[in-house]
Design an enzyme around this catalytic site. Structure first.
Site, PDB file in Angstrom:
ATOM      1  N   THR A  34      66.985 -38.562  30.595  1.00 22.35           N
ATOM      2  CA  THR A  34      65.997 -39.236  31.439  1.00 22.35           C
ATOM      3  C   THR A  34      65.665 -38.335  32.613  1.00 22.35           C
ATOM      4  OG1 THR A  34      67.763 -40.354  32.589  1.00 22.35           O
ATOM      5  CG2 THR A  34      66.634 -41.581  30.851  1.00 22.35           C
TER       6      THR A  34
ATOM      7  N   THR B  33      72.048 -33.277  28.712  1.00 23.29           N
ATOM      8  CA  THR B  33      72.613 -31.938  28.943  1.00 23.29           C
ATOM      9  C   THR B  33      73.808 -31.608  28.057  1.00 23.29           C
ATOM     10  OG1 THR B  33      73.963 -32.819  30.735  1.00 23.29           O
ATOM     11  CG2 THR B  33      71.847 -31.817  31.326  1.00 23.29           C
ATOM     12  N   ASP B  34      74.524 -32.620  27.572  1.00 20.25           N
ATOM     13  CA  ASP B  34      75.786 -32.314  26.894  1.00 20.25           C
ATOM     14  C   ASP B  34      75.617 -31.337  25.732  1.00 20.25           C
ATOM     15  OD1 ASP B  34      77.156 -33.804  28.652  1.00 20.25           O
ATOM     16  OD2 ASP B  34      77.916 -35.290  27.227  1.00 20.25           O
TER      17      ASP B  34
ATOM     18  N   LYS C  36      77.054 -25.010  28.554  1.00 19.26           N
ATOM     19  CA  LYS C  36      77.414 -25.942  29.625  1.00 19.26           C
ATOM     20  C   LYS C  36      78.864 -25.669  29.981  1.00 19.26           C
ATOM     21  CE  LYS C  36      77.198 -30.765  31.045  1.00 19.26           C
ATOM     22  NZ  LYS C  36      76.901 -32.152  30.690  1.00 19.26           N
TER      23      LYS C  36
END
Ligand SMILES: [Zn+2]
Lengths: 637, 441
Positions: free
Chosen positions: B108, B184-185, B263
């Site tokens: 989002t 993002t994961d 990440k």
């Protein structure tokens, strides 16, 4: 001014915030003290309003955003971790803080909620890195008794303290993160107080209960009171940041006076027949009239490429100078709005001109250019054109509001008890759930456990002090109402100094220092304990306690350093004996007096020389010895 | 329908609400033992204790109120949407700015809060983007479309295929660049997948996400989005990039190369790091600066993207560790996997007791590639005996390729060709910057 506050329909509500003395912050494991060290890390953030589901953006929130604020945060690893930096989700709600809040709820007869829900309260002035403050209701209801009246409470909440503002310049503001996240307990009363005195007494009673938990911090910035004040036909005004209890009644008095003044202005404007339509935003560039002005404000503005803009205010002549309170005129209200919305330094109005370097000729020329009648007034702003315009637009709005009486707004309290415009009152509905923290059940078992270890009531506490330390009721009650109760108990229990002295020192002496505006709030318990230790160990005399504390607070030094700076240390027995000897020798006539009388007079003379450097008991002992020696030796000769 | 209206409630609470005919949003009164609490009924999380109602008090605060058999619930006021001010108009578009397509897949990047109930809605329309981040209207013309609404852990290879096709479509329709909004994961995996699936890119494709949710004023989403729009519209490169904060400050965003990014932090804004290379570019103060020390593939407005969207998910990423049970390898072999990417220790090692199992895998025709769990640096299987032995077995060292990138690339390679030798050739060919020829300090 003799005012019947009840007759005026005065209603006052208070929110009291106090920092809790917990081991950890509310949502992370950082300590709850501040730091003076240089920040290791400085980072920049911008906050923007979160849209509501209908894309209406809360007015206050949007406003802050439009200011285009650049926020710098100072982070020190000793006092802040990723949580305060908004780089890590919050940890669980600190159970120690919840326990303290629940105990406060018991002491205030409030009812704990069964499940705590942490909320986010939108605040985008930068004081919180998230753009919201985390806050939760822990108990509802409750009451305090004030002069026989029951003042109902609304809620007891826990929230995180804001970051510390270090600097604000234009659209840049610097905050330090050490204070962010320190637990605050908030107690909010209903708007049920009807006089300034009642408001102050209610705050005192709540403060007493909070101190009763034994877990509130003291000292500068650890307590903050917000007031909401209204009178009939007036408006609800929020006053933020009343730091001292003793200021509450004054703030209420001043605010009531201000609202009455504004109502009078409304009447006057009505009788002058001023209509809102006559108030138009039509600024006139009058720079040419002030090319050779002697006013430093104008000269400075022109030198940096600014303009002088004027705005006619029909039918307002004389009203801008009307006094609304100490150092507060209607013109001040206009100026505050101009400063806030236009970012200008201030404004001039015709009620105060000629003056401030503006000559009668300039005023006449101005009036002529604006076509003012003797009934009209005008305001002048010298600044960059777009700022000056925004400022004058805000002035028109404020004058329009004067036609309605008192505008709702948030004001900030000043140390003299007056208030000034701070910002528009935020709309409601700025709370939404903190989804990072699950609801916390408050079990009946937890409540039982806390009730079992409930701290004593103030009355019980005072009685205990009187019995244990043989001090009088007045001192005991004063101690209970002070922030120094635990310090007193520690020092008095050591038994080196008389408890009555310690109690007086921590109540009356501290109060007299406060009255002298000595920053005693800045002293830690450790520092004060150090001062008592010097006395207990005979390194300083009781008589210099006041000077010692004053020096510690004023110079920010340790008790030992303060003692040295004062240049006082206790005289050795030899030195003292020499002084006594000298006095006795110099006044042989006293030997003829009765021993008690001689002793009394010599005592006075010696003490006047050694006050603060010797214990009076020791002096008396030495004198007695000396006198006996002399008597016997005179008999022998 | 009714289920929705009292969402999250179960057991006694649900019974009480049904009896009262109460729905979320209604103002209700709960009476117990002579005490009454009033508030607006809020939704409840499924995981909470089932015997509590969540009420929003007049002060705006929520509290939980226990309902047991004796509690009486009644509706005081039926849900009425408070009349709100009309929504403000989005900023006007500037017709001569380049067009950027924003494809929503889940993260989002923009959301709205219903303060009344606390619900957070994603905002995904073009207008929503403009209203939430009006600054982008002065950078480019934006078109938003929603492809998926997935939490990023639910993104699987078939989703990569759809994303690749959607991006290609947008480019063919004349977008100056494409943005993919992503949770993002697993954004790093998707970035790698698109890097291989979109061949001969003519323009930048930028993945963007946020580490702090966009429902908070401090979200990193807006700055990341602005940088992504700028990079997509004007970036001189034609590669897949990931636009995220460079550091914790809201100052600079870096564009990481899709095959080199990972990440590396659970929560920080600067969680994404380029490993073994410099990032592609930096965007700060409204300017884009190229950083790629190894050079980059230039934008090519006349070029035409070739989509190679097939992925074969039968490739495993296996991390070796002390105590590792080599039968894990057999499990994959038995299930007809086609490739295994090992995350070995140091320069690319596993214990000797794995040898026989690896030999079996290789004999069965699996591709076995070696990466390092160190992440930084390349594997070098010639230094120690173990490495030489593994090489001799047929385990293929994959240079400085990130383990996740190697996994995605192998899935993609098996989607393109079926011969193991062909796969091996592809794996060792630098297709999208995944293999560094030099690693600099
Ligand atoms: Zn912390």
């Amino acid at each position: 001014m003799d005012v019947d506050y009840r007759e005026l329909g005065t209603k006052v509500g208070i929110e009291i915030h106090r920092q809790l003395d917990t081991q950890y912050k509310l949502f992370c494991n950082c300590p709850t003290h501040l730091t003076r060290e240089e920040a290791e890390t400085i980072f920049l953030r911008r906050l923007r309003p979160t849209a509501s589901e209908l894309w209406e953006v809360d007015t206050a929130a949007l406003f802050e955003f439009q200011k285009g604020l650049t926020i710098l945060y100072e982070a020190d690893p000793k006092t802040c971790c990723l949580v305060e930096m908004d780089e890590e989700p919050p940890h669980d709600l600190n159970p120690e803080a919840v326990d303290i809040a629940l105990q406060a709820a018991f002491l205030l007869k409030a009812k704990p909620v069964e499940e705590i829900h942490v909320m986010r309260k939108i605040v985008i002035d930068g004081s919180n890195t998230c753009g919201f403050q985390r806050t939760c209701v822990v108990a509802l209801g409750g009451e305090v008794e004030v002069e026989g009246r029951r003042i109902p409470l609304q809620a007891i909440s826990l929230e995180e303290d804001a970051a510390r503002k270090m600097e604000a310049r234009g659209d840049r503001v610097v905050y330090r993160l050490d204070r962010l996240g320190i637990p605050l307990i908030e107690v909010a009363t209903a708007p049920a107080m009807t006089t300034p005195r009642e408001a102050e007494s209610a705050a005192l009673a709540i403060g007493r209960a909070l101190r009763g938990t034994g877990k509130v911090k003291r000292g500068l910035g650890s307590i903050r009171q917000d007031l909401n004040i209204s009178i009939r036909r007036g408006a609800l005004i929020e006053v933020k940041g009343v730091q001292e209890l003793g200021l509450i009644s004054k703030v209420v008095e001043n605010e009531v006076r201000r609202q009455l003044g504004l109502l009078k202005i409304k009447e006057e404007l009505e009788s002058r027949g001023l209509k809102a339509e006559e108030l138009v935003f039509a600024p006139v560039d009058v720079t040419s009239l002030f090319q050779a002005s002697k006013s430093t404000v104008i000269r400075r503005a022109l030198a940096s490429g600014g303009r002088v803009l004027a705005l006619a205010l029909p039918k307002l002549a004389g009203l801008l100078g009307w006094e609304l309170g100490p150092n507060l005129r209607f013109g001040t209200e206009l100026a505050d709005r101009a400063k806030f919305f236009g970012g200008v330094g201030g404004l001039f109005h015709t009620d105060e001109l000629p003056g401030y370097g503006i000559t009668p000729q300039e005023v006449e020329a101005l009036k002529a250019q604006l076509g003012l009648s003797p009934l009209d007034a005008a305001v002048l702003v010298a600044d960059r054109a777009e700022r000056a315009e925004k400022a004058l637009e805000a002035v028109v709005e404020r004058v329009k509001e004067a036609l309605q009486g008192v505008p709702e707004e948030t004001r900030t309290a000043r140390p003299d008890g007056s208030t000034r415009y701070m910002r528009p009152r935020p709309g409601s509905a700025r709370l939404y759930p903190e989804t990072d923290i699950p609801p916390i059940l408050i079990t009946p078992e937890r409540l039982e456990r806390l009730k079992a270890v409930l701290p004593p009531s103030p009355e019980q506490l005072a009685a205990r002090l009187m019995e244990r330390f043989s001090i009088n009721r007045k001192l005991a009650e004063q101690l209970v109402d002070s922030d120094y109760l635990s310090l007193f108990e520690k020092v008095a229990a050591e038994g080196r100094i008389s408890p009555s002295f310690v109690a007086t020192a921590l109540t009356e002496t501290m109060k007299s220092l406060e009255r002298k505006a000595v920053p005693v709030d800045s002293l830690s318990d450790e520092q004060l304990y150090g001062a008592f230790t010097l006395i207990g160990e005979g390194k300083a005399a009781k008589e210099i306690f006041l000077e010692l504390v004053e020096e510690m607070a004023a110079a920010g030094v340790s008790p030992e350093q303060a003692l040295e700076r004062l240049g006082v240390r206790m005289l050795s027995m030899e030195e003292l004996a020499a002084v006594v000897d000298k006095q006795v020798k110099e006044h042989p006539e006293l030997l003829a007096e009765k021993p008690e009388k001689a002793l009394g007079r010599l005592m006075k003379m010696v003490m006047s020389q050694v006050r603060g450097k010797a214990d009076p008991k020791t002096v008396a002992g030495l004198l007695r010895e000396k006198l006996e020696d002399r008597h016997s030796s005179s008999r022998n000769t | 329908m009714e289920k929705e209206e009292i969402s999250g409630y179960r057991h006694q609470a649900l019974d009480a609400l049904r009896k009262a005919g109460a729905r979320v949003g209604d103002k209700v009164k709960v009476e117990r033992e002579g005490e009454a609490v009033e508030g607006i009924l809020m939704p409840r999380t499924q995981l909470g204790d089932p015997n509590y109602l969540v009420l929003k008090l007049a002060s705006g605060y929520n509290i939980g109120v226990k309902v047991n058999g004796r509690a009486k619930v009644e509706v005081v006021e039926s849900k009425a949407r408070p009349p709100g001010a009309p929504p403000f108009a989005p900023p006007e578009e500037k017709p001569d700015l380049p067009l950027v397509e924003v494809i929503g897949t889940g993260g989002t990047i923009v959301s709205r809060v219903e303060y009344r109930t606390g619900a957070v809605y994603p905002a995904l329309s073009t207008e929503d983007l403009y209203r939430a981040v009006p600054e982008i209207s002065s950078i480019a013309r934006v078109r938003a479309r929603v492809l998926f609404s997935l939490l990023s852990e639910n993104v699987y290879p078939p989703h990569w295929e759809k994303m690749a096709e959607a991006v290609a479509e947008a480019l063919e329709e004349g977008a100056a660049g494409v943005i993919v909004a992503h949770g993002t994961d697993t954004m790093g995996y998707t970035a790698a997948a698109l890097s291989f699936a979109l061949q001969d890119l003519p323009a930048p494709v930028i993945l963007v996400g946020s580490q702090r949710s966009s429902d908070r004023p401090s979200s990193d989403a807006a700055l990341n989005l602005m940088a992504a729009v700028r990079a997509a519209a004007y970036g001189p490169f034609a590669e897949v990039g990931v636009a995220m904060h460079e550091w914790v400050s809201d100052e600079a965003v870096v564009i990481h190369r899709g095959t080199k990014v990972r990440k590396c932090h659970t929560s920080r804004r600067d969680a994404f790091k380029t490993v073994n290379a410099s990032p592609l570019a930096r965007v700060s103060d409204g300017k884009l600066t190229m950083l790629a020390s190894e050079g980059f593939r230039p934008r090519n407005p006349t070029g035409k993207v070739r989509v190679k969207p097939r992925f074969d998910p039968k490739v495993a990423l296996v991390k070796f560790h002390p105590g590792f049970n080599p039968e894990v390898i057999d499990w994959y072999v038995d299930r007809k996997y086609r490739g295994i990417i090992l995350e070995g220790t140091g320069l690319g090692h596993v214990a000797r007791l794995c040898y026989s199992h690896l030999r079996r895998a290789l004999d069965e025709g699996l591709f076995v590639g070696m990466t390092s769990q160190c992440l930084w640096g390349e594997v070098r299987m010639t230094v120690y005996e173990v490495g030489r032995e593994l090489s001799a077995l047929g385990v293929v060292p994959l240079g400085d390729m990130l383990p996740e990138t190697a996994l995605v690339k192998a899935m993609w390679a098996f989607g393109q060709v079926s011969e193991k030798e062909e796969v091996q050739r592809l794996m060792l060919t630098n297709l999208a910057g995944e293999l560094s020829s030099r690693i600099l300090l």
